[in-house]
Motif scaffolding. Structure first.
Motif, PDB file in Angstrom:
ATOM      1  N   LYS A  32      -0.743   6.164  -2.847  1.00 41.34           N
ATOM      2  CA  LYS A  32      -0.621   4.736  -3.164  1.00 41.34           C
ATOM      3  C   LYS A  32       0.789   4.311  -3.577  1.00 41.34           C
ATOM      4  O   LYS A  32       1.129   3.141  -3.462  1.00 41.34           O
ATOM      5  CB  LYS A  32      -1.612   4.351  -4.268  1.00 41.34           C
ATOM      6  CG  LYS A  32      -3.039   4.280  -3.779  1.00 41.34           C
ATOM      7  CD  LYS A  32      -3.910   3.595  -4.794  1.00 41.34           C
ATOM      8  CE  LYS A  32      -5.281   3.321  -4.186  1.00 41.34           C
ATOM      9  NZ  LYS A  32      -6.114   2.539  -5.087  1.00 41.34           N
ATOM     10  N   LEU A  64      -4.879  -2.215  -2.357  1.00 40.37           N
ATOM     11  CA  LEU A  64      -4.339  -1.281  -3.356  1.00 40.37           C
ATOM     12  C   LEU A  64      -4.921  -1.529  -4.744  1.00 40.37           C
ATOM     13  O   LEU A  64      -5.225  -0.587  -5.471  1.00 40.37           O
ATOM     14  CB  LEU A  64      -2.811  -1.389  -3.414  1.00 40.37           C
ATOM     15  CG  LEU A  64      -2.081  -0.853  -2.186  1.00 40.37           C
ATOM     16  CD1 LEU A  64      -0.619  -1.291  -2.197  1.00 40.37           C
ATOM     17  CD2 LEU A  64      -2.194   0.656  -2.110  1.00 40.37           C
ATOM     18  N   LYS A  69     -10.872  -3.681   1.724  1.00 43.94           N
ATOM     19  CA  LYS A  69     -10.140  -3.253   2.917  1.00 43.94           C
ATOM     20  C   LYS A  69     -10.341  -4.103   4.160  1.00 43.94           C
ATOM     21  O   LYS A  69      -9.607  -3.961   5.116  1.00 43.94           O
ATOM     22  CB  LYS A  69     -10.442  -1.792   3.223  1.00 43.94           C
ATOM     23  CG  LYS A  69     -11.851  -1.465   3.562  1.00 43.94           C
ATOM     24  CD  LYS A  69     -11.981   0.042   3.764  1.00 43.94           C
ATOM     25  CE  LYS A  69     -13.084   0.328   4.743  1.00 43.94           C
ATOM     26  NZ  LYS A  69     -13.156   1.717   5.101  1.00 43.94           N
ATOM     27  N   ARG A 108      -2.462   3.991   4.333  1.00 43.85           N
ATOM     28  CA  ARG A 108      -3.384   4.605   3.372  1.00 43.85           C
ATOM     29  C   ARG A 108      -3.271   6.120   3.331  1.00 43.85           C
ATOM     30  O   ARG A 108      -4.041   6.761   2.634  1.00 43.85           O
ATOM     31  CB  ARG A 108      -4.811   4.239   3.747  1.00 43.85           C
ATOM     32  CG  ARG A 108      -5.009   2.754   3.704  1.00 43.85           C
ATOM     33  CD  ARG A 108      -6.343   2.341   4.187  1.00 43.85           C
ATOM     34  NE  ARG A 108      -6.307   0.903   4.414  1.00 43.85           N
ATOM     35  CZ  ARG A 108      -7.202   0.251   5.072  1.00 43.85           C
ATOM     36  NH1 ARG A 108      -8.233   0.878   5.573  1.00 43.85           N
ATOM     37  NH2 ARG A 108      -7.101  -1.042   5.229  1.00 43.85           N
TER      38      ARG A 108
END
Length: 148
Positions: A32, A64, A69, A108
């Motif tokens: 991340k 995040l 998503k 990701r």
């Protein structure tokens, strides 16, 4: 002599400092920090982003921060049609770099590493940010990484 991030006026100096800080750390599970860094750098460029790019940036942040998503997936699909492929001849290097920086923000699977930081900062520089402008975002990333 240890490099100082405060006087880092090139991407190379920033990366040198970051790599010193990363030495001995296992960062392989951190996927991340690079997207967060890319999003912060995109926010610095927000006045130069298109409406669609701003939506992609917001979708990356929602993913995040909240794990949402769906919007991020749509922007990944959209950017995948362009990133890494030839752009129209009149497209500026900065415009291409902004899309690549958004792509990094939506990523990701990028493990945190000195190389990933260098790549992200190099793209941000091509997008129009000076290295000294990037230092605060790098400092926030390091603070987050080193705290964990």
């Amino acid at each position: 002599m240890k490099t100082s991030l405060g006087n880092a006026d090139t991407v190379e100096k920033i990366v040198s400092f970051v790599e010193e800080e990363f030495r001995g750390l296992d960062l392989s599970s951190d996927v991340k920090s690079i997207p967060y860094l890319a999003c912060e750098l995109c926010e610095m460029l927000s006045e130069d982003l298109t409406e669609g790019q701003i939506k992609a940036l917001h979708a990356a942040r929602r993913f995040l921060d909240q794990g949402v998503k769906e919007d991020a997936d749509a922007h990944v699909t959209d950017l995948a049609q362009r990133v890494g492929k030839p752009y129209p001849p009149a497209t500026t290097q900065a415009a291409v770099a902004k899309e690549r920086l958004l792509w990094i923000g939506l990523n990701r699977i990028a493990e945190l590493s000195g190389y990933a930081v260098e790549f992200t900062l190099s793209v941000a520089q091509k997008a129009g940010l000076a290295p000294i402008q990037m230092v605060p975002a790098v400092q926030r990333m390091l603070k987050s990484v080193l705290r964990e």
